[in-house]
Design an enzyme around this catalytic site. Structure first.
Site, PDB file in Angstrom:
ATOM      1  N   PRO A  47      -9.510   7.382 -45.355  1.00 37.18           N
ATOM      2  CA  PRO A  47     -10.560   7.702 -46.269  1.00 37.18           C
ATOM      3  C   PRO A  47     -11.649   8.514 -45.579  1.00 37.18           C
ATOM      4  O   PRO A  47     -11.440   9.701 -45.405  1.00 37.18           O
ATOM      5  CB  PRO A  47     -11.112   6.355 -46.685  1.00 37.18           C
ATOM      6  CG  PRO A  47     -11.018   5.580 -45.428  1.00 37.18           C
ATOM      7  CD  PRO A  47      -9.825   6.164 -44.650  1.00 37.18           C
TER       8      PRO A  47
ATOM      9  N   ALA B 229      -7.335  -1.050 -42.393  1.00 39.92           N
ATOM     10  CA  ALA B 229      -7.177  -0.719 -40.977  1.00 39.92           C
ATOM     11  C   ALA B 229      -7.654   0.706 -40.742  1.00 39.92           C
ATOM     12  O   ALA B 229      -7.920   1.444 -41.688  1.00 39.92           O
ATOM     13  CB  ALA B 229      -5.719  -0.836 -40.562  1.00 39.92           C
ATOM     14  N   LYS B 230      -7.761   1.077 -39.509  1.00 40.93           N
ATOM     15  CA  LYS B 230      -8.079   2.457 -39.156  1.00 40.93           C
ATOM     16  C   LYS B 230      -7.664   2.672 -37.720  1.00 40.93           C
ATOM     17  O   LYS B 230      -7.669   1.719 -36.929  1.00 40.93           O
ATOM     18  CB  LYS B 230      -9.598   2.678 -39.262  1.00 40.93           C
ATOM     19  CG  LYS B 230      -9.966   4.105 -39.346  1.00 40.93           C
ATOM     20  CD  LYS B 230      -9.751   4.574 -40.740  1.00 40.93           C
ATOM     21  CE  LYS B 230      -9.808   6.074 -40.810  1.00 40.93           C
ATOM     22  NZ  LYS B 230      -9.644   6.494 -42.198  1.00 40.93           N
ATOM     23  N   GLY B 231      -7.321   3.909 -37.389  1.00 37.33           N
ATOM     24  CA  GLY B 231      -6.961   4.201 -36.002  1.00 37.33           C
ATOM     25  C   GLY B 231      -7.481   5.552 -35.608  1.00 37.33           C
ATOM     26  O   GLY B 231      -7.961   6.325 -36.451  1.00 37.33           O
TER      27      GLY B 231
END
Ligand code: NAD
Length: 424
Positions: free
Chosen positions: A6, A113-115
């Site tokens: 996002p 989540a995010k990376g």
């Protein structure tokens, strides 16, 4: 114009606190108990990996990569992977939490989540990016998984990187696992309708809000900031349905025509002009920021974060803001919007059409079946309409803005699920 999932949060000082400011208001209205508050606030897992990569000149550079699972209470975690020099663990933590709320608002069975990898992809060759992507995937092979954690593109990554990720992960499992990642090229199991999904969700949210506010779409005027994936598709879909788009903008400036802009012509112009509106003759050119303050019914900020602030919100003349971008309205402007009676459909609801179709991509991969465009659009439209209604009802019940209503819906859903599942 790939799908991005996002959002950038640009409060470099403390992005996590910035994300939490609205969460806190919603948690207190909801009467969330302190223990649940602490559970929902704390990321479930934070992983930092060192990634040695052989560069084209034969030297070895070590990159730092991150993956944060904020929550897996609702299901496998979902969130993009960002390649940028500014990536750091605090930013990744904030963005992971944001994904938790976004998925919960639209009621899809995902956690957040995010990376990311701290790197500058613009100064790397395709081969270097490929080796870096494969090293990152291999280092996180035990974290990722179609039932555990499903990455997607974000800033600096796109379908190409997702294809490498899918391939490397599949090799580690000895079989093709295309549901481990979304945002893949169509031939690898990407979904029809994904490129248009966010703009389409904006259109559906705009119509839902106009109906509540008794704004007649055939008499409504609209200004759209940003003419990239989200802005241009939102503008086209609204224009096709009778809304008069009087202003559009991109990095080259804003273009205003009170009689209405021919969006199809503007799109054709942009596409034949290196992707920019520079030199567009179908409207008067005005300074970029002035678009925000035009006398229109609907304003769609779809370019970047932090454009509506406590310093400029007083100048807004619109009745309705539908947030295409992530984080276009600073928390400090919320009170001014309320005072002026301006309704804002918040980013975590309005632009969630993208993650919704990402979810459909995962569903199709798991079914081993491809849906037609019509089915994708019908189902995502329904999810967006139902989500809008849920948020609207929450805002009525708690006598608050749609933004806080959206956080209430999200927090309530995750908290209730947590109570059923239980902790230690
Ligand atoms: P994009 O790169 O396709 O388009 C961005 C547009 O904004 C371009 O037209 C650019 O010229 C314009 N722009 C940049 N700075 C500007 C400025 N100062 N004034 C006016 N215009 C400016 O990006 P996108 O995919 O359309 O994403 C836009 C926003 O929407 C971002 O905040 C992104 O995080 C968010 N978002 C995108 C998706 C998606 O599916 N693409 C999903 C959720 C949220």
């Amino acid at each position: 114009m790939g799908y991005i999932e996002p959002a950038p949060i640009h409060d470099k000082a403390n992005p996590f606190d910035s994300m939490m400011s609205r969460f806190d208001v919603a948690a207190s209205l909801l009467g969330l108990d302190e223990s649940t508050y602490n559970v929902l606030k704390s990321p479930t897992k934070q992983v930092i990996v060192s990634l040695p990569v052989t560069m084209d000149d034969g030297s070895v550079r070590v990159f730092e990569g991150y993956r944060v699972i904020h929550s897996n209470i609702l299901g496998p975690a979902k969130g993009g992977i960002r390649y940028d020099m500014d990536v750091n663990i605090n930013e990744v933590k904030a963005l992971a939490a944001w994904m938790t709320w976004k998925c919960a608002v639209v009621d899809i069975p995902y956690g957040g989540a995010k990376g990311g990898i701290t790197c500058n992809p613009r100064q790397m060759s395709a081969g270097e990016i490929e080796r870096l992507t494969r090293a990152y995937t291999s280092a996180l092979a035990d974290v990722f998984g179609p039932d555990k954690d499903i990455p997607a593109p974000d800033m600096g990554t796109g379908p190409r990187e997702m294809a490498w990720l899918m391939d490397e992960y599949s090799k580690s499992k000895g079989m093709t696992v295309n549901a481990v990642v979304t945002g893949k090229p169509l031939v690898l199991g990407g979904s029809l309708g994904r490129v248009e999904a966010t703009g389409r969700g904006i259109m559906v949210s705009t119509f839902a809000a106009m109906e509540k506010m008794k704004i007649n779409p055939y008499e409504a005027t609209c200004a759209v900031q940003g003419f990239g994936n989200v802005g241009s598709i939102s503008a086209r879909l609204l224009h096709e349905r009778g809304v008069k788009i009087v202003a559009i903008s991109d990095i080259s400036g804003a273009y205003y025509n009170p009689a209405g802009i021919d969006i199809v012509a503007a799109l054709a112009y942009r596409d034949g002009n290196n992707g920019t509106l520079a030199g567009y003759k179908g409207a008067e050119i005005i300074p970029g920021e002035e678009l925000l303050f035009l006398p229109v019914d609907v304003l769609i900020p779809a370019a970047k974060e932090d454009v509506i602030t406590a310093d400029n919100a007083n100048r807004l003349q619109c009745k309705l803001i539908v947030e295409g971008a992530n984080g276009p309205t600073q928390a400090s402007a919320d009170a001014i919007l309320k005072e002026k009676g301006i309704v804002a459909v918040p980013d975590i609801l309005a632009n969630a059409g993208g993650v919704t179709v990402s979810y459909f991509e995962w569903v199709q991969n798991r079914l081993g079946y491809k849906w037609g465009l019509d089915r994708v659009q019908r189902r995502s439209d329904r999810i967006m309409k139902e989500s809008f209604e849920r948020v609207f009802q929450a805002a009525q019940k708690y006598d608050c803005s749609l933004r806080i209503g959206a956080y209430i819906v999200a927090i309530d859903k995750v908290a209730q699920t947590y109570h059923f599942r239980g902790g230690y």
